[in-house]
Design an enzyme around this catalytic site. Structure first.
Site, short mmCIF file in Angstrom:
data_model
loop_
_atom_site.label_atom_id
_atom_site.label_comp_id
_atom_site.label_asym_id
_atom_site.label_seq_id
_atom_site.Cartn_x
_atom_site.Cartn_y
_atom_site.Cartn_z
N ARG A 1 -43.40 -26.17 10.21
CA ARG A 1 -43.67 -24.76 10.43
C ARG A 1 -45.17 -24.51 10.52
NH1 ARG A 1 -41.25 -20.11 12.09
NH2 ARG A 1 -41.40 -18.38 10.64
N THR B 1 -37.73 -19.12 20.44
CA THR B 1 -37.17 -20.25 19.70
C THR B 1 -36.16 -21.05 20.53
OG1 THR B 1 -37.43 -18.89 17.79
CG2 THR B 1 -35.91 -20.73 17.55
N THR C 1 -40.04 -23.33 17.68
CA THR C 1 -40.32 -22.00 18.21
C THR C 1 -41.79 -21.69 18.39
OG1 THR C 1 -39.80 -19.65 17.88
CG2 THR C 1 -40.43 -20.88 15.94
N ASN D 1 -42.04 -18.32 18.23
CA ASN D 1 -41.57 -17.03 17.74
C ASN D 1 -41.07 -16.19 18.92
OD1 ASN D 1 -40.79 -15.10 15.98
ND2 ASN D 1 -42.78 -14.14 15.78
N ASP E 1 -43.97 -13.31 11.53
CA ASP E 1 -42.87 -13.64 10.60
C ASP E 1 -43.27 -13.44 9.14
OD1 ASP E 1 -40.82 -14.12 12.34
OD2 ASP E 1 -40.98 -16.30 12.32
N SER F 1 -39.07 -18.20 7.63
CA SER F 1 -38.33 -18.35 8.89
C SER F 1 -36.84 -18.10 8.67
CB SER F 1 -38.51 -19.78 9.41
OG SER F 1 -37.69 -20.02 10.53
N SER F 2 -36.14 -17.84 9.77
CA SER F 2 -34.68 -17.73 9.73
C SER F 2 -34.02 -18.94 10.38
CB SER F 2 -34.22 -16.48 10.47
OG SER F 2 -34.80 -15.33 9.94
O1 DON Z 1 -38.75 -18.55 12.47
C1 DON Z 1 -38.12 -17.55 12.78
O2 DON Z 1 -37.22 -17.11 12.10
C2 DON Z 1 -38.44 -16.84 14.07
N1 DON Z 1 -39.81 -17.09 14.43
C3 DON Z 1 -37.48 -17.29 15.13
C4 DON Z 1 -37.68 -16.60 16.44
C5 DON Z 1 -36.57 -16.74 17.38
O3 DON Z 1 -35.55 -17.29 17.09
C6 DON Z 1 -36.77 -16.10 18.71
N2 DON Z 1 -35.71 -16.46 19.59
N3 DON Z 1 -34.89 -15.86 20.08
#
Ligand code: DON
Length: 602
Positions: free
Chosen positions: A131, A412, A430, A432, A454, A483-484
């Site tokens: 990350r 992502t 990602t 983001n 984030d 993050s998710s």
């Molecule tokens: O880490 C995360 O949770 C976000 N930066 C993820 C972003 C994401 O999935 C965008 N895609 N559709």
């Protein structure tokens, strides 16, 4: 971190008590998406095309020796070629990460970060956190004005939005520990794709046309990703056009020749720091030199006869997935049926509580203590369920993060790979937002992330996905933003069973949750589980969004009668790329029909 549910019985009894006194709607209407299970493949019992619960009829790809499912056909080809050349799943994953950085600039990256879950064929599991981190000069209130208000957009686009990228170090670490082929072999395909170019898909062309204005305004004087250098140009990209990326090819070549130093030191680091200087960005050469990915202990926990191997914090995804699975584990979802009102109701109520916990407890474990074991323990989850009622939706305003004794408050892309030996990689990576901060590093040719968004830039202020956070996820120098992303691997009876994950911001965990349940509770094939229409609830805002067709009329009526606010989406949820190990040992590769995702096996 092994989390065994040894004391599950009390929660089970509790849930069964609820199950027996619930008021499940039993009327079956034509629009009720009547489905039956036959030979492990979920089938309609009704020919009415209006009640099809699947986004498409795509069928899975079957292979016996290897499988790659990724967001782009060119990247899947690269992964497959590496497997066929004798590379293992990690070799293929490194090659796919770099190939995506070339052919899928909206999310594939070297200017971003990600997470890898790896299970080798002996059953040992590892997770790698690559990350991004806040730059050393970042401060908690860097996106606030003098009155303490959020300065809109600063954490989303432009130079200040970027964290220190982690992808190249992550790949170098993964390859050093587990790779079989040489580093040069796995990076070369990306060098070639950048230098020789590749033909854009329709979706690639549309994506680049869509960001043309940002490319011009955020990157004055640069021509990266533009079809023509003329500012007044009305020329647009089309399907089949060749995208050649000469500067990116040179950057990839440096990475190939020098490994991590080809990015974090020397020419690339100098170009990146220079780029930051052009736009008041914070990342320095020192930040780059100091960046290191971290091997973390995977979260492992039982769900029925399955073992779930998933990502610990810095992602909230693994904890959230397990919380949701364990909340609903005791309920007879299979008996109730896919997306019937009771099934959806308990899933929404689980999601609501899980996202409230996310906001309260989760952040970078190197900075805050995240009570992972407590959060997924049945005893704790039981306390979170006491205000559940079958009669009426819980009001999100009454839900707060739970109480844990001793705890002090404080676009992502995903790919899944299994090789011939049964080693499996699940990676979500990602920038983001789509194309990240939209800053292209001058002379180096790659997009930078906008991952700083984030963080919780201000307590209680929603980020671009509407997610709310608090002190646990406040900005601090060198801290990783929460993050998710939920790259996950499942074992069944001790053997590799499923590799799963998706992009989707805040909807990642709920899409992964539904996809897993679609297979293990509702008997779908892997591809059907991906095709199946999805829904999402994230505590706040207090509403359930759903893909058109995900709910039958009866489900909608049942939920509305109990006070649920439903919103039909005009877009879609998830871009899943998954692999399932079938009972005969063959692999089913499933790629999401909602975009260019492609599964290839042999
Ligand atoms: O880490 C995360 O949770 C976000 N930066 C993820 C972003 C994401 O999935 C965008 N895609 N559709």
């Amino acid at each position: 971190m092994k989390l065994r549910s040894t004391q599950y019985a009390p929660f089970l009894l509790f849930a069964l008590a609820f199950a027996s006194c619930k008021t499940q709607s039993t009327t079956t209407t034509k629009a009720d998406a009547k489905l039956s299970q036959s030979q492990g493949v979920y089938q309609y019992r009704d020919e009415d095309p209006l009640v099809k619960p699947f986004f498409s009829d795509r069928v899975g790809v079957i292979g016996r020796n290897g499988m790659v499912a990724s967001a782009h056909p060119e990247a899947s080809q690269v992964g497959l070629a590496i497997l066929k050349a004798g590379g293992n799943a990690v070799d293929a994953a490194v090659a796919v990460q770099f190939a995506l950085a070339v052919v899928y600039p909206g999310a594939g990256n070297i200017g971003g970060g990600g997470f890898m879950v790896y299970r080798d064929n002996t059953g040992k599991a590892y997770t790698l956190d690559y990350r991004e981190k806040a730059p050393g000069n970042a401060t908690q209130n860097m996106y606030l004005d003098s009155l303490g208000n959020v300065r809109p957009g600063l954490s989303i686009s432009g130079h200040l939005a970027s964290g220190v990228p982690g992808s190249v170090d992550g790949m170098a670490e993964a390859h050093k520990r587990f790779g079989k082929l040489t580093w040069a072999q796995v990076v070369q395909p990306a060098v070639d794709l950048a230098a020789k170019g590749f033909a854009l898909t329709e979706r690639d062309a549309l994506g680049l046309n869509r960001i043309k204005n940002d490319l011009n305004t955020i990157n004055p004087g640069k021509t990266y990703f533009l079809k023509s250098a003329e500012p007044t140009d009305t020329v647009t990209w089309h399907k089949g056009d060749l995208l050649v990326q000469t500067d990116l090819a040179r950057t990839m070549q440096r990475i190939k020749d020098q490994g991590r130093a080809g990015f974090y030191e020397g020419e690339t680091a100098r170009l990146l720091a220079e780029e930051m200087g052009r736009g008041k960005g914070l990342i320095t050469e020192e930040d780059l030199k100091n960046y290191h990915a971290v091997w973390r202990e995977p979260i492992q926990a039982k769900y029925k006869s399955y073992n779930v191997i998933t990502m610990p914090p810095t992602s909230s995804g693994g904890v959230a997935l397990l919380q949701m699975m364990r909340f609903t584990e005791p309920f007879p979802l299979r008996k109730w049926g896919w997306n019937r009102d009771s099934t959806v109701q308990v899933m929404i109520e689980a999601e609501r509580r899980v996202y409230a916990d996310r906001a309260k407890f989760m952040g970078d474990p190197d900075f805050v203590k995240v009570p992972v074991a407590q959060l997924v323990s049945p005893e704790y989850l039981k306390t979170r369920w006491t205000d559940f009622s079958w009669a009426k939706a819980t009001d999100s305003r009454t839900i707060k993060g739970g109480m844990i004794p001793g705890y002090e408050s404080l676009e992502t892309t995903h790919f899944s790979i299994v090789d011939k030996e049964g080693n499996a990689v699940s990676i979500t990576t990602t920038l983001n937002g789509g194309y990240g901060s939209r800053v292209v590093v001058g002379g180096a040719g790659f997009f930078m992330n906008n991952e700083m968004d984030d963080f919780s830039v201000k307590p209680g202020s929603p980020n671009m996905y509407g997610l709310i956070g608090n002190q646990a996820n406040a900005i601090a120098p060198n801290k990783r933003m929460l993050s998710s992303m939920t790259p996950t691997i499942l074992e069944k009876d001790g053997k590799l069973f499923m590799v799963v994950g998706t992009p989707g911001g805040s909807t990642i965990m709920t899409s992964v949750y539904q996809t897993i349940l679609n297979v293990i509770e509702h008997g779908m094939t892997m591809q059907q589980a991906v095709n199946a229409l999805k829904f999402h609830h994230q505590w706040l805002p207090d509403k359930t969004t759903f893909e058109n067709g995900a709910f039958s009329d009866a489900t909608i009526e049942g939920l509305k009668n109990r006070g649920y606010i439903l919103e039909k989406l005009t877009n879609t949820l998830g871009r899943m790329d998954c692999v399932l190990i079938r009972p005969d040992g063959s692999y089913e590769g499933a790629s999401d029909p909602r975009a260019d995702n492609t599964a290839l096996g042999y």
